[in-house]
Design a protein around this motif. Structure first.
Motif, PDB file in Angstrom:
ATOM      1  N   ASP A   1      17.419 -31.176  14.113  1.00 31.89           N
ATOM      2  CA  ASP A   1      17.693 -29.980  14.922  1.00 31.89           C
ATOM      3  C   ASP A   1      16.736 -28.842  14.579  1.00 31.89           C
ATOM      4  OD1 ASP A   1      19.730 -31.238  16.259  1.00 31.89           O
ATOM      5  OD2 ASP A   1      21.342 -30.393  15.020  1.00 31.89           O
ATOM      6  N   ILE A   2      16.526 -28.628  13.274  1.00 32.93           N
ATOM      7  CA  ILE A   2      15.645 -27.540  12.844  1.00 32.93           C
ATOM      8  C   ILE A   2      14.214 -27.804  13.328  1.00 32.93           C
ATOM      9  CG2 ILE A   2      14.601 -26.387  10.857  1.00 32.93           C
ATOM     10  CD1 ILE A   2      17.229 -26.884   9.342  1.00 32.93           C
ATOM     11  N   ALA A   3      13.745 -29.037  13.172  1.00 40.40           N
ATOM     12  CA  ALA A   3      12.378 -29.381  13.571  1.00 40.40           C
ATOM     13  C   ALA A   3      12.191 -29.235  15.084  1.00 40.40           C
ATOM     14  CB  ALA A   3      12.055 -30.809  13.135  1.00 40.40           C
ATOM     15  N   PHE A   4      13.182 -29.660  15.840  1.00 34.60           N
ATOM     16  CA  PHE A   4      13.086 -29.561  17.301  1.00 34.60           C
ATOM     17  C   PHE A   4      12.967 -28.104  17.740  1.00 34.60           C
ATOM     18  CE2 PHE A   4      15.295 -28.931  21.374  1.00 34.60           C
ATOM     19  CZ  PHE A   4      14.444 -29.659  22.199  1.00 34.60           C
ATOM     20  N   GLN A   5      13.817 -27.236  17.216  1.00 28.54           N
ATOM     21  CA  GLN A   5      13.779 -25.828  17.589  1.00 28.54           C
ATOM     22  C   GLN A   5      12.472 -25.175  17.162  1.00 28.54           C
ATOM     23  OE1 GLN A   5      15.872 -24.329  19.581  1.00 28.54           O
ATOM     24  NE2 GLN A   5      17.162 -26.159  19.686  1.00 28.54           N
TER      25      GLN A   5
END
Length: 263
Positions: free
Chosen positions: A179-183
């Motif tokens: 999730d962090i990487a996608f955002q």
């Protein structure tokens, strides 16, 4: 006069004897050596020697810089790490030359090429984290290929560091990292369209293989992503850094992470 000299010698001998027995008793009472190493002493750091491979042929150019470790207190691990890197770049060169034989493309003035350099992210007495910046081009291709690769090594345990080593055993950390990487990458690309967004989601699914390329330092993990993992080549390679504090519920029991944060 002789009597006085004898008296002085006797007194000196008596004082020396008393001193000897006194120091002997002190040593008996102490469990510690007279000279003991200080806790938290300076750690012997690994050192790096630059290895350069440079070849120029009629149809190719090779310029590879990579590190060779020395000065370690873990000589077997040092030998293993150095052999791994040597074989890695030897294989890269072989693939380039094999490709030239299998796919003969003769374009005047254009050569196939490999160029690699590196950056030391971490280098301590027990740990190394190295990032390689790679450029490869095959004559006749539409464009070159630029990508990152990594090398993380635990010299004390004589093994490459894997992502799971930085987290508590059995912890479900991948969905949070995903999730962090996608955002983060979505923000880097500044308003991507829906098609690109779906491609990013696929490349950043919470699968361990999607996050196997990373470096670590004292404060964070930095993941590296190749262009084709995220979609079109035009996206380019991307870096995403995540602090250990953001993942603390998953990594507070990792012994390796404790060692990293102490260096």
């Amino acid at each position: 006069m002789m009597t006085n000299k004898k008296l002085i010698i006797f007194i000196l001998a008596f004082v020396l004897m008393i001193g000897f027995w006194f120091s002997k008793d002190l040593l008996k009472e102490s469990d510690q050596p007279l000279f003991s190493p200080q806790p938290g002493g300076i750690q012997q750091l690994l050192k790096i020697k630059l290895i350069e491979i440079k070849e120029v042929g009629d149809k190719y150019e090779i310029q590879i810089d990579y590190p060779e470790f020395f000065g370690s207190v873990f000589p077997e691990a040092e030998k293993t790490a150095n052999l791994f890197l040597k074989d890695r770049f030897k294989d890269d060169i072989k693939r380039l030359k094999d490709d030239l034989v299998e796919n003969i493309v003769d374009i005047p003035g254009i050569k196939s090429s490999i160029e690699t350099n590196y950056e030391e992210i971490v280098l301590t007495g027990k740990l190394a984290s190295i990032r390689f910046d790679n450029y490869q081009y095959t004559a006749g291709a539409a464009h070159p290929n630029s990508f990152y690769s990594v090398f993380n090594y635990d010299f004390e345990r004589n093994k490459q560091v894997e992502l799971v080593d930085l987290f508590n055993p059995g912890s479900d950390f991948l969905p949070v990292i995903s999730d962090i990487a996608f955002q983060d990458i979505k923000e880097q690309l500044e308003g991507v369209d829906s098609i690109v967004e779906e491609t990013l989601k696929t490349g950043l699914e919470p699968n361990i293989n999607n996050f196997s390329n990373f470096n670590f330092d004292k404060e964070k993990i930095t993941f590296v992503f190749d262009p084709y993992q995220l979609g079109a080549y035009a996206i380019g390679p991307k870096l995403v850094s995540i602090s250990y504090d953001q993942l603390r519920e998953f990594n507070d029991k990792s012994e390796l992470l404790k060692l990293i944060e102490q260096y």
